[in-house]
Design an enzyme around this catalytic site. Sequence first.
Site, PDB file in Angstrom:
ATOM      1  CB  SER A  21      29.128   5.758 -42.980  1.00  0.00           C
ATOM      2  OG  SER A  21      28.873   4.555 -43.650  1.00  0.00           O
ATOM      3  CG  HIS A  65      29.825  -3.965 -42.852  1.00  0.00           C
ATOM      4  ND1 HIS A  65      31.162  -3.945 -43.152  1.00  0.00           N
ATOM      5  CD2 HIS A  65      29.445  -2.675 -42.771  1.00  0.00           C
ATOM      6  CE1 HIS A  65      31.571  -2.687 -43.261  1.00  0.00           C
ATOM      7  NE2 HIS A  65      30.548  -1.900 -43.038  1.00  0.00           N
ATOM      8  CG  HIS A  91      30.813   3.074 -47.945  1.00  0.00           C
ATOM      9  ND1 HIS A  91      30.460   1.743 -47.982  1.00  0.00           N
ATOM     10  CD2 HIS A  91      30.322   3.564 -46.780  1.00  0.00           C
ATOM     11  CE1 HIS A  91      29.795   1.452 -46.887  1.00  0.00           C
ATOM     12  NE2 HIS A  91      29.668   2.532 -46.136  1.00  0.00           N
TER      13      HIS A  91
END
Lengths: 579, 154
Positions: free
Chosen positions: A183, A388, A427
């Site tokens: 990021s 994540h 992303h």
Amino acid sequence: MRKFFAALVVSTILAGTGHAASIYPIDRATILAGSPFDFKVEFSNVVKPEDVKITINGQDYKSVLGKDAQFVAEEKSKDKILGSSVILRGVTIANAGDYKIEIAAGAETKKVTWNVYGTADKPAAKNVIFFLGDGLSVAHRTAARIMSKGMTEGKANGRLNMDSLDRMAFIGTSAADSVTTDSANTMSAYMTGHKGAVNSLGVYADRTPDTLDDPKVETLGEALRRQTNKAIGIVATSEIQDATPAAIVSHTRRRDDKAEITGMLLDVKPEVVLGGGSAYFLPQATNGSKRKDDKDYIKLFQDAGYKLATDKTELASAAGSDKVLGLFHTGNMDVTWDREFSKKGSVDKFPNQPGLVEMTKAALDNLSKSPNGFFLMVEASNIDKMTHPLDNERAVVDTIEFDQAIGVAQDFIAKNPDTLLVVTGDHTHGITIVGTVDDTVEGTEMREKVGGRSFTNYTDENKDGYPDKLDVTKRLAMFVSNYPDHYETFRPKLDGPFTPALQNDKKEYVANEAYKDVPGAVFVQGNLPKGAATGAHTVDDVVLQATGPGSEGFKGYMEQSDVYKVLADALALGVKQTN
Amino acid sequence: MAKVFEAQFNRRWTLRFMAGLPLLIAGGRTEASEDLTFDDLYGKISVLGLEFSEKVKALAGKPVGMRGFMAPPLKAEAQFFVLTEVPMSICPFCSSDSDWPDNIVVVYLHRKQTFTPPNETIEVRGVLEVGSWTDPETGFVSRLRIRDAAYQAV
């Protein structure tokens, strides 16, 4: 194909032998005309200053950059000598065009080309609202649409707000030093026009150990201050020093320099700063502080004219002030599902946190008073922070909140059409939707219930846009492509955010046994290195969408650094707009 | 299980007496230790800082017992580890100390013990120390510590 490959090998070998020096900004850098940047040359050997030759378009560099460089005879990392360097800080190039930089010192040579670009003479947009869903991938959008609106006979029962934007582009997110980005690098590229290294913000990563001395490039926050009287707003659900919000104002090689980033925020003084991360504002003597000095940034911001808000109620009353500092958590704010519905996570400690919708409203209430317009960045930080650890449901619920915040901006734009709206991710993640997990399907193993032959049965009785519950009998089957060892439960994690793996004393991540006994849970062996705690970012393109004046610039495939050029053009940042 | 712990704990204490460490007397087995939980640590939690609870203030310098999880050791030779409320999934020292939750307790061991698996709950006993302190070897800043400690899986 074969020929191409052979040519590639030859050119790579040549590149490896001819020159070992590095030049920053790097080859093919794009630079806003008139924007300050640091120029650095790193030689791989110790060289004599009189042997250093630097030309720009064939002329001596001093005549182009207008300044003499500082020569460093020996750069060191601990006791190791890295070589000599030349650095020139805060230079500018006024005229657009290609600039060929050639350097030589003894046997070391290097050539790079920069493209300096100008902008429109007059701004197309008075305001820019930049929405960033951290890690926002296509599956997050699809899942948010299905979970929030439902689907009948294969057609969506409604649209997300972000579904209605006029233009789009595919964005490549790789970093200067890595195919997979983070990021920091991506938002820094969006906010400076320069692709940097992973973990870096507003700098080119140099070789010296100091994380704060790397060659800088101008951030959007600084460019707005230099050329305009526009107000600036930064809103995030993470720590306000986290990579995405930090990128608007920061220069560091290391995104974890959060104590320093707090100071960089104060340097630029955005009119609206809303998020978590108060721990870095508190002097070290205060319990909960994560500073290692005695600076009290709460007081420093207040002294600079900021009205402080520490919860939803205070935010409502502070929004009308000239400058607002809203800090709603010592760390990252809780995710939408926990904050609004389950009350898990740290909601018992910070019970009155505002959501992204309230923060966006408050920011727009404040910024819309600026006669010269504004730039507002709104980040849904937790889409990433939940994908994540493979907590797909929480990530999707945060995507729904993100979309509702976009709706707030669209209401503003309906009355203020001179506003450019950009919605993008920084992303992707390997999240994908396989179909449904259907508990009504017969089978002893949960995998028997995964398939694509049914629709989901989420409900939204109260029409708040969020599913009434996540653990319905026909729920989205969402999986992430890369992961550590973990237990797959085929169910949403109702007790709190998922923690798939834990580190053992060999520094390897092993499956978290807290999920072992969930009915139907199966062990999944990781496909990432054992040092990986969670799923990782992926390299797939990001989809950017935009609407409003200047959005014509977004089309086809673009590097994330190209996005800045469109923003700079829409805001005419090549032109001074202050008296 | 608790009984086993007591027995081992007492053996350790005895060893310490044999080693002739005079400071240990205050924390010795004759004084019952008070149980402390992670929920007990702070009386007030706000964006502007955390305040220790009255219980923590009252127990400063006294023997306590506390259950939690051992975070991965800072480095192999470190004399301390971090006790956390939930198992740590991140690798705090791979990134920065920013990743630690607010409510950690640093445990200084009386003598080296083997590290436990990350999924295992442990009970730590030792003397509670309250206030900011910087570890001279690592620079790690802690606000709550349990010193002269021993631990046992539960």
